[in-house]
Design a protein around this motif. Sequence first.
Motif, PDB file in Angstrom:
ATOM      1  N   PHE A  78     -45.754  40.320  30.479  1.00 53.17           N
ATOM      2  CA  PHE A  78     -44.903  39.892  31.583  1.00 53.17           C
ATOM      3  C   PHE A  78     -44.944  40.677  32.872  1.00 53.17           C
ATOM      4  O   PHE A  78     -45.318  40.603  34.139  1.00 53.17           O
ATOM      5  CB  PHE A  78     -43.563  39.435  31.228  1.00 53.17           C
ATOM      6  CG  PHE A  78     -42.637  39.235  32.491  1.00 53.17           C
ATOM      7  CD1 PHE A  78     -42.638  37.988  33.127  1.00 53.17           C
ATOM      8  CD2 PHE A  78     -41.715  40.202  32.847  1.00 53.17           C
ATOM      9  CE1 PHE A  78     -41.523  37.857  34.324  1.00 53.17           C
ATOM     10  CE2 PHE A  78     -41.005  40.102  34.019  1.00 53.17           C
ATOM     11  CZ  PHE A  78     -41.107  39.003  34.704  1.00 53.17           C
ATOM     12  N   TYR A  79     -44.821  42.164  32.512  1.00 58.12           N
ATOM     13  CA  TYR A  79     -44.630  42.918  33.486  1.00 58.12           C
ATOM     14  C   TYR A  79     -46.111  43.212  34.277  1.00 58.12           C
ATOM     15  O   TYR A  79     -45.980  43.625  35.612  1.00 58.12           O
ATOM     16  CB  TYR A  79     -44.141  44.392  33.044  1.00 58.12           C
ATOM     17  CG  TYR A  79     -42.877  44.350  32.308  1.00 58.12           C
ATOM     18  CD1 TYR A  79     -41.819  43.694  32.663  1.00 58.12           C
ATOM     19  CD2 TYR A  79     -42.684  45.267  30.853  1.00 58.12           C
ATOM     20  CE1 TYR A  79     -40.679  43.783  32.260  1.00 58.12           C
ATOM     21  CE2 TYR A  79     -41.303  45.302  30.415  1.00 58.12           C
ATOM     22  CZ  TYR A  79     -40.418  44.343  30.938  1.00 58.12           C
ATOM     23  OH  TYR A  79     -39.190  44.406  30.278  1.00 58.12           O
ATOM     24  N   GLN A 105     -46.935  40.501  36.443  1.00 52.32           N
ATOM     25  CA  GLN A 105     -46.109  40.417  37.700  1.00 52.32           C
ATOM     26  C   GLN A 105     -46.825  41.515  38.658  1.00 52.32           C
ATOM     27  O   GLN A 105     -46.978  41.266  39.813  1.00 52.32           O
ATOM     28  CB  GLN A 105     -44.582  41.003  37.590  1.00 52.32           C
ATOM     29  CG  GLN A 105     -43.703  39.984  36.681  1.00 52.32           C
ATOM     30  CD  GLN A 105     -43.703  38.631  37.466  1.00 52.32           C
ATOM     31  OE1 GLN A 105     -42.926  38.988  38.625  1.00 52.32           O
ATOM     32  NE2 GLN A 105     -44.108  37.669  36.933  1.00 52.32           N
ATOM     33  N   MET A 112     -38.221  37.329  23.880  1.00 49.49           N
ATOM     34  CA  MET A 112     -39.524  37.531  24.100  1.00 49.49           C
ATOM     35  C   MET A 112     -39.628  39.106  23.458  1.00 49.49           C
ATOM     36  O   MET A 112     -38.845  39.892  23.817  1.00 49.49           O
ATOM     37  CB  MET A 112     -39.744  37.887  25.561  1.00 49.49           C
ATOM     38  CG  MET A 112     -41.219  38.023  26.064  1.00 49.49           C
ATOM     39  SD  MET A 112     -41.702  38.143  27.629  1.00 49.49           S
ATOM     40  CE  MET A 112     -40.579  36.911  28.686  1.00 49.49           C
ATOM     41  N   LYS A 136     -43.098  41.182  26.619  1.00 49.11           N
ATOM     42  CA  LYS A 136     -42.575  41.785  27.996  1.00 49.11           C
ATOM     43  C   LYS A 136     -43.465  42.377  28.513  1.00 49.11           C
ATOM     44  O   LYS A 136     -43.549  42.404  29.987  1.00 49.11           O
ATOM     45  CB  LYS A 136     -41.400  42.592  27.508  1.00 49.11           C
ATOM     46  CG  LYS A 136     -40.193  41.604  26.657  1.00 49.11           C
ATOM     47  CD  LYS A 136     -39.151  42.958  26.374  1.00 49.11           C
ATOM     48  CE  LYS A 136     -37.861  41.767  25.633  1.00 49.11           C
ATOM     49  NZ  LYS A 136     -37.077  43.004  25.443  1.00 49.11           N
TER      50      LYS A 136
END
Length: 186
Positions: A9-10, A13, A1, A6
């Motif tokens: 993604f963070y 989340q 990734m 990334k």
Amino acid sequence: MDEAGKAAFYRAQVLALDGPGVRRMWQVVCAGDNLVGWPPGRALEYLILRAFQLEGAEVTWPYEVRRNGLLLEQIDGAVYFDGLACLVEAKAWSTPLDFSAIAKMKTQLLRRPTMTLGAVFLLGRVSDAALTLNQLLPPPNVQVWDGDELAWAMERGALREGLKRKLRHAIEQGFEDLILSQEKAE
């Protein structure tokens, strides 16, 4: 990734977290437990920004400042609320913070409008030398939050309130040395 993937993604989340979810993740981060898929320290950055967001602040997620293709700065984030603008730096260090992170923030603020604040959030503590240098190097525009203060604010959902109280103290006293977790209730 890649890095953009990334970051997405963070962000996804933490955006899935409500207030109780933020407090649960805070407990994991405080315990020093690694979160799957998160490099050390990164969870703290995003968690602080999400907590501010849940308190009603507008948030700019971690970003880079580039000029002519040259990376100049990596900013952990920014928050905006009640007419305030604040750059955020998060450090999940176990050793006491020296003055370098504060000095870095002060130099970042030199390139920004004078009303911009800086806040350095820590899981641990700040060295006495760093606190003294921060008080002696005007203006008092960088708030330093040690682990106790950050815990105080995260557990109460009071990052905005804490930032405003620290700013008011700096305006009235001329020093950035209010310790929220030790402040007497009014």
